[in-house]
Design an enzyme around this catalytic site. Structure first.
Site, PDB file in Angstrom:
ATOM      1  N   HIS A 225       0.720  -1.454  -0.066  1.00  0.00           N
ATOM      2  CA  HIS A 225      -0.040  -0.110  -0.114  1.00  0.00           C
ATOM      3  C   HIS A 225       0.948   1.144  -0.098  1.00  0.00           C
ATOM      4  O   HIS A 225       0.461   2.368  -0.531  1.00  0.00           O
ATOM      5  CB  HIS A 225      -0.689   0.057   0.949  1.00  0.00           C
ATOM      6  CG  HIS A 225      -2.165   1.022   1.010  1.00  0.00           C
ATOM      7  ND1 HIS A 225      -2.976   1.160   0.185  1.00  0.00           N
ATOM      8  CD2 HIS A 225      -2.213   2.012   2.101  1.00  0.00           C
ATOM      9  CE1 HIS A 225      -3.822   2.025   0.654  1.00  0.00           C
ATOM     10  NE2 HIS A 225      -3.524   2.675   1.575  1.00  0.00           N
ATOM     11  N   PHE A 226       1.887   1.066   0.807  1.00  0.00           N
ATOM     12  CA  PHE A 226       2.888   2.481   0.727  1.00  0.00           C
ATOM     13  C   PHE A 226       3.968   1.925   0.041  1.00  0.00           C
ATOM     14  O   PHE A 226       5.249   1.970   0.795  1.00  0.00           O
ATOM     15  CB  PHE A 226       3.114   2.601   2.354  1.00  0.00           C
ATOM     16  CG  PHE A 226       1.905   3.042   3.265  1.00  0.00           C
ATOM     17  CD1 PHE A 226       1.415   4.651   3.019  1.00  0.00           C
ATOM     18  CD2 PHE A 226       1.283   2.431   4.066  1.00  0.00           C
ATOM     19  CE1 PHE A 226       0.312   4.942   3.625  1.00  0.00           C
ATOM     20  CE2 PHE A 226       0.169   2.946   4.733  1.00  0.00           C
ATOM     21  CZ  PHE A 226      -0.288   4.051   4.528  1.00  0.00           C
TER      22      PHE A 226
END
Length: 248
Positions: A225-226
């Site tokens: 996600h990051f």
């Protein structure tokens, strides 16, 4: 999250990365004093751009930044010169249902039973998971990330801020048809650099941009996600190449 990307781009571009209201270093008024909605966050961001006299810009969207960015684009399409989306969703194909079904159930019918799992999402275990899930080499991700994030999440009253935004999230999905029309009408240059292991916004969300933007450039990375935490240099190079071609 942009602590490494800003200096990687700042030799050529003027980079602005504001924290949204309720997050990071921005003010965090109580949910009783400020209406926490994506419309409200967009209004504040638009006001900041006006104050800074930023009239045309390329935008980098990720997670909550995506629905804010889409609203800015719909308000004034001509302002947007290009879009970089890093796990910033605009299509229902992008939702990983194991993550989202509980949120949509809560938004549709807020009650103690549907709220409990969402409160669980505000804990250190889930915050850590958001950073490490899907990352090919978790040793590249600093623990400072989730320790810092959790300290902000644990501020008094912040749980009610997050729950208010959870309840408002379906408004973003309702906006998707207008966003898709904006893409088709504008053919805005778009680069998707996407953590393919993300179990919040899956890679199908990246590939879906080509439904309306056939020339969209899509790069799936072995991250989550990051993705900036593990693939900063690769993402920065993709951005420099992309912006150099589409806006100079």
């Amino acid at each position: 999250m942009f602590r490494g990307l800003i200096p990687a781009l700042a030799d050529r571009y003027h980079v602005i990365a504001p924290d949204h209201i309720g997050f990071g270093q921005s003010a965090a008024p109580s949910h009783e004093d400020f209406t926490y909605s994506f419309d409200a966050l967009t209004e504040v961001t638009a006001g900041l751009l006006q104050q800074l006299d930023v009239n045309r810009f390329a935008m980098y969207v990720q997670d909550y930044g995506a629905p804010i960015g889409w609203r800015l684009a719909l308000q004034n399409p001509g302002r947007i010169t290009a879009i970089i989306t890093q796990n910033g969703n605009a299509y229902e194909e992008g939702f990983v249902r194991s993550f989202w079904d509980g949120l949509f159930a809560y938004a549709e019918n807020p009650n103690p039973e549907t709220e409990a799992p969402l409160r669980g999402a505000l804990t250190i275990d889930v915050t850590r998971w958001q950073y490490l899930n899907g990352v090919a080499d978790p040793t590249l991700v600093s623990p400072d990330n989730w320790v810092h994030d959790q300290a902000l999440l644990d501020r008094p009253g912040n749980d009610e801020i997050q729950l208010a935004l959870f309840r408002d999230y379906p408004s973003n999905v309702a906006l998707y048809p207008k966003v898709h029309q904006y893409f088709r009408d504008s053919q805005v240059p778009l680069l998707a650099v996407w953590g393919s292991g993300d179990e919040i916004f899956g890679p199908a969300g990246a590939e879906a941009f080509r439904n309306d933007l056939p020339k969209a450039e899509i790069h799936l990375l072995e991250s989550g996600h990051f993705a900036l935490e593990s693939h900063l240099e690769e993402i920065a190079q993709h951005i420099r190449d992309f912006l150099g071609r589409v806006i100079g």
